[in-house]
Design an enzyme around this catalytic site. Structure first.
Site, PDB file in Angstrom:
ATOM      1  N   ALA A  89      50.119 123.689-123.747  1.00  0.00           N
ATOM      2  CA  ALA A  89      50.405 124.866-124.575  1.00  0.00           C
ATOM      3  C   ALA A  89      49.170 125.315-125.348  1.00  0.00           C
ATOM      4  O   ALA A  89      48.642 124.561-126.162  1.00  0.00           O
ATOM      5  CB  ALA A  89      51.538 124.540-125.545  1.00  0.00           C
ATOM      6  N   TYR A 139      37.534 130.153-128.202  1.00  0.00           N
ATOM      7  CA  TYR A 139      38.431 129.399-127.317  1.00  0.00           C
ATOM      8  C   TYR A 139      37.849 128.003-127.033  1.00  0.00           C
ATOM      9  O   TYR A 139      38.512 126.987-127.235  1.00  0.00           O
ATOM     10  CB  TYR A 139      38.660 130.184-126.013  1.00  0.00           C
ATOM     11  CG  TYR A 139      39.312 129.360-124.929  1.00  0.00           C
ATOM     12  CD1 TYR A 139      40.582 128.813-125.112  1.00  0.00           C
ATOM     13  CD2 TYR A 139      38.653 129.113-123.722  1.00  0.00           C
ATOM     14  CE1 TYR A 139      41.173 128.035-124.120  1.00  0.00           C
ATOM     15  CE2 TYR A 139      39.238 128.352-122.725  1.00  0.00           C
ATOM     16  CZ  TYR A 139      40.500 127.811-122.930  1.00  0.00           C
ATOM     17  OH  TYR A 139      41.088 127.044-121.957  1.00  0.00           O
ATOM     18  N   ILE A 183      31.710 143.317-110.657  1.00  0.00           N
ATOM     19  CA  ILE A 183      30.845 142.138-110.524  1.00  0.00           C
ATOM     20  C   ILE A 183      29.816 142.210-111.651  1.00  0.00           C
ATOM     21  O   ILE A 183      29.024 143.154-111.715  1.00  0.00           O
ATOM     22  CB  ILE A 183      30.129 142.108-109.158  1.00  0.00           C
ATOM     23  CG1 ILE A 183      31.167 142.049-108.030  1.00  0.00           C
ATOM     24  CG2 ILE A 183      29.160 140.935-109.070  1.00  0.00           C
ATOM     25  CD1 ILE A 183      30.562 142.037-106.639  1.00  0.00           C
TER      26      ILE A 183
HETATM   27  N1  LIG Z   1      43.943 128.628-116.266  1.00  0.00           N
HETATM   28  C1  LIG Z   1      42.688 128.218-116.371  1.00  0.00           C
HETATM   29  O1  LIG Z   1      41.786 128.697-115.684  1.00  0.00           O
HETATM   30  C2  LIG Z   1      42.346 127.104-117.337  1.00  0.00           C
HETATM   31  C3  LIG Z   1      41.035 126.570-117.320  1.00  0.00           C
HETATM   32  C4  LIG Z   1      40.721 125.552-118.218  1.00  0.00           C
HETATM   33  C5  LIG Z   1      41.675 125.090-119.102  1.00  0.00           C
HETATM   34  N2  LIG Z   1      42.915 125.641-119.102  1.00  0.00           N
HETATM   35  C6  LIG Z   1      43.899 125.140-120.082  1.00  0.00           C
HETATM   36  O2  LIG Z   1      45.080 124.809-119.399  1.00  0.00           O
HETATM   37  C7  LIG Z   1      46.224 125.063-120.201  1.00  0.00           C
HETATM   38  C8  LIG Z   1      47.227 125.876-119.426  1.00  0.00           C
HETATM   39  O3  LIG Z   1      46.617 127.096-119.010  1.00  0.00           O
HETATM   40  P1  LIG Z   1      47.464 128.137-118.128  1.00  0.00           P
HETATM   41  O4  LIG Z   1      46.490 128.912-117.346  1.00  0.00           O
HETATM   42  O5  LIG Z   1      48.561 127.434-117.451  1.00  0.00           O
HETATM   43  O6  LIG Z   1      48.041 129.065-119.292  1.00  0.00           O
HETATM   44  P2  LIG Z   1      49.483 129.743-119.402  1.00  0.00           P
HETATM   45  O7  LIG Z   1      49.379 130.785-120.461  1.00  0.00           O
HETATM   46  O8  LIG Z   1      49.989 130.152-118.069  1.00  0.00           O
HETATM   47  O9  LIG Z   1      50.381 128.527-119.926  1.00  0.00           O
HETATM   48  C9  LIG Z   1      50.447 128.149-121.271  1.00  0.00           C
HETATM   49  C10 LIG Z   1      51.909 127.875-121.571  1.00  0.00           C
HETATM   50  O10 LIG Z   1      52.020 127.403-122.908  1.00  0.00           O
HETATM   51  C11 LIG Z   1      53.094 128.075-123.565  1.00  0.00           C
HETATM   52  N3  LIG Z   1      52.757 128.079-124.994  1.00  0.00           N
HETATM   53  C12 LIG Z   1      51.647 128.618-125.585  1.00  0.00           C
HETATM   54  N4  LIG Z   1      51.676 128.395-126.908  1.00  0.00           N
HETATM   55  C13 LIG Z   1      52.805 127.701-127.160  1.00  0.00           C
HETATM   56  C14 LIG Z   1      53.378 127.169-128.340  1.00  0.00           C
HETATM   57  N5  LIG Z   1      52.819 127.338-129.535  1.00  0.00           N
HETATM   58  N6  LIG Z   1      54.549 126.502-128.243  1.00  0.00           N
HETATM   59  C15 LIG Z   1      55.162 126.322-127.026  1.00  0.00           C
HETATM   60  N7  LIG Z   1      54.659 126.814-125.884  1.00  0.00           N
HETATM   61  C16 LIG Z   1      53.490 127.488-125.952  1.00  0.00           C
HETATM   62  C17 LIG Z   1      53.135 129.460-122.938  1.00  0.00           C
HETATM   63  O11 LIG Z   1      54.398 130.080-123.059  1.00  0.00           O
HETATM   64  C18 LIG Z   1      52.793 129.126-121.479  1.00  0.00           C
HETATM   65  O12 LIG Z   1      53.953 128.812-120.731  1.00  0.00           O
HETATM   66  C19 LIG Z   1      45.709 125.730-121.468  1.00  0.00           C
HETATM   67  O13 LIG Z   1      45.657 124.767-122.492  1.00  0.00           O
HETATM   68  C20 LIG Z   1      44.319 126.182-121.099  1.00  0.00           C
HETATM   69  O14 LIG Z   1      43.468 126.209-122.202  1.00  0.00           O
HETATM   70  C21 LIG Z   1      43.276 126.621-118.245  1.00  0.00           C
END
Ligand SMILES: NC(=O)c1ccc[n+]([C@@H]2O[C@H](COP(=O)([O-])OP(=O)(O)OC[C@H]3O[C@@H](n4cnc5c(N)ncnc54)[C@H](O)[C@@H]3O)[C@@H](O)[C@H]2O)c1
Length: 386
Positions: free
Chosen positions: A75, A198, A264
């Site tokens: 999250a 971030y 790009i």
């Molecule tokens: N997607 C990427 O490229 C990537 C890369 C590096 C790190 N990350 C990390 O991976 C994790 C997931 O990323 P993602 O792409 O699946 O994002 P996403 O937005 O699809 O998923 C995040 C989920 O967390 C929930 N959420 C957010 N805040 C919340 C809260 N306060 N209480 C309860 N639920 C909450 C949202 O509803 C969502 O379902 C994140 O922590 C992100 O920083 C993602």
């Protein structure tokens, strides 16, 4: 450990990990506000608790009801640009709500945590030999000036160093009554590495995890993911964000005619074809990474910080080519100057994941493009089915 609570499990990366946990017969409770997640991304075997980590009492009730043995925390907010315009929003969700989660874990006696971290922690390389990124970079490099780019504080523009100080002061004022969460000068110097708020919030989270290990014995693995793209090969779930920002999804959106052109940024980087090079990783590979990290914690009871990447770089043009091959369509592109803060190359050194977790990425860039194309072309409106 068989009962796992997954925060943010209805989101993009989380839902792929939940799928893998269910396949492996774990009992899974997803805690998600559904602000950015989709309940349709979860199968019938998953228990969904719709809640926000900001509501500590409710989160505690959920822990008391389900008694999870471990937590996987996805999250967070993750839009880099938005974090620079609205740093407090990112402080509250990515730092304060994460501290809430740790407090509840402490109260409930839940001792294991796997946490999504990010390659955004690394910022810009200081020399060529910094690439591929090793986890130890953030231990050894101690800048005395923040790399943070210009951003906004209460809507007004602030330069990087000032931005950094205000953010750290904000953290200190929120936790002024909690000496155990105070940041030491050494910790503050590590926090100067990321370029964005971030990245900074995730760097703070890693430090907070270390503090909770020392004071409450919560053992954790922070997994620093590189650039995530691709979808479940079974075709049931994939990325469904209202405003996608990642290169592969934008290339697919162009192939589908959802956007006019793919921008790009930078064609004069010192790379094989002049475009930026990144390490792309499939969410199903991340999923197995989380499962092996759970096993690691159970067997070793030791906190770690581990990269999850393939160790191979692909250029922007190579990603576009992979999408063209997967879709059979030409992607219309337009060249723009480099964006400030974009490094030419960012690639993981995944050696530690191999050594500690016996984990290695399996999916190639073509696999990522094929699975993502299948998902987006069959579900152009994400989970909003016709
Ligand atoms: N997607 C990427 O490229 C990537 C890369 C590096 C790190 N990350 C990390 O991976 C994790 C997931 O990323 P993602 O792409 O699946 O994002 P996403 O937005 O699809 O998923 C995040 C989920 O967390 C929930 N959420 C957010 N805040 C919340 C809260 N306060 N209480 C309860 N639920 C909450 C949202 O509803 C969502 O379902 C994140 O922590 C992100 O920083 C993602």
């Amino acid at each position: 450990m068989r009962k796992i609570l997954v925060t943010g499990g209805a989101g993009y990366v989380g839902s792929h990990t939940v799928l893998e946990l269910i396949k492996d017969n774990f009992s899974v409770v997803v805690l998600d506000s559904l602000e950015a997640g989709h309940k349709e991304a979860l199968g019938e075997k998953v228990t969904l608790e719709v809640a926000n980590l900001s509501d500590k009492n409710r989160v505690l009730e959920i822990f008391q009801k389900h008694k999870p043995e471990a937590v996987i925390d996805f999250a967070a907010y993750l839009a880099v640009g938005e974090s620079m315009d609205n740093p407090i929003k990112y402080f509250e969700n990515n730092v304060a709500n994460f501290v809430n989660l740790l407090e509840v874990m402490e109260k409930s006696g839940c001792k294991y945590l796997i946490k999504s971290s990010t390659a955004a922690i690394y910022g810009n390389p200081t020399k060529d030999s910094d690439i591929p990124w090793k986890e130890s970079f953030t231990e050894s490099y101690k800048p005395n000036k923040s790399a943070l780019l210009e951003g906004k504080w209460n809507g007004a523009a602030v330069a990087g160093e000032d931005f950094f100080q205000r953010f750290i002061d904000h953290y200190n004022s929120i936790y002024s009554g909690r000496a155990e969460l105070r940041l030491s000068p050494d910790e503050i110097s590590k926090l100067r590495i990321p370029l964005s708020i971030y990245g900074l919030t995730k760097a703070i989270d890693e430090i907070v995890m270390k503090k909770y290990d020392e004071m409450s014995g919560i053992k954790s693995v922070a997994l620093r993911y590189f650039n995530v793209c691709g979808a479940d090969p079974g075709g049931k779930i994939g990325e469904a964000k209202p405003k996608p920002t990642t290169l592969m999804v934008l290339a697919i959106y162009q192939a589908l005619g959802k956007v006019l052109e793919l921008k790009i940024f930078g064609t004069d980087f010192p790379t094989i074809d002049g475009t930026g090079v990144r390490d792309y990783i499939h969410p199903s590979d991340l999923a197995t990474g989380h499962l092996t990290a759970l096993e690691y914690l159970e067997e070793n009871n030791r906190s770690e910080i581990i990269n999850l990447g393939t160790g191979h770089g692909s250029s922007v043009l190579e990603v576009i080519k992979a999408v063209e091959v997967a879709s059979g369509k030409k992607v219309q592109t337009k060249n723009y100057p480099r964006r400030s803060g974009d490094p030419s190359i960012s690639v993981a050194d995944p050696t530690l994941a191999g050594q500690l977790l016996n984990w290695q990425a399996k999916y190639t860039l073509s696999d990522m493009a094929e699975t993502a194309w299948k998902w987006h072309s069959e579900n152009p409106d994400g989970f909003l089915r016709k």
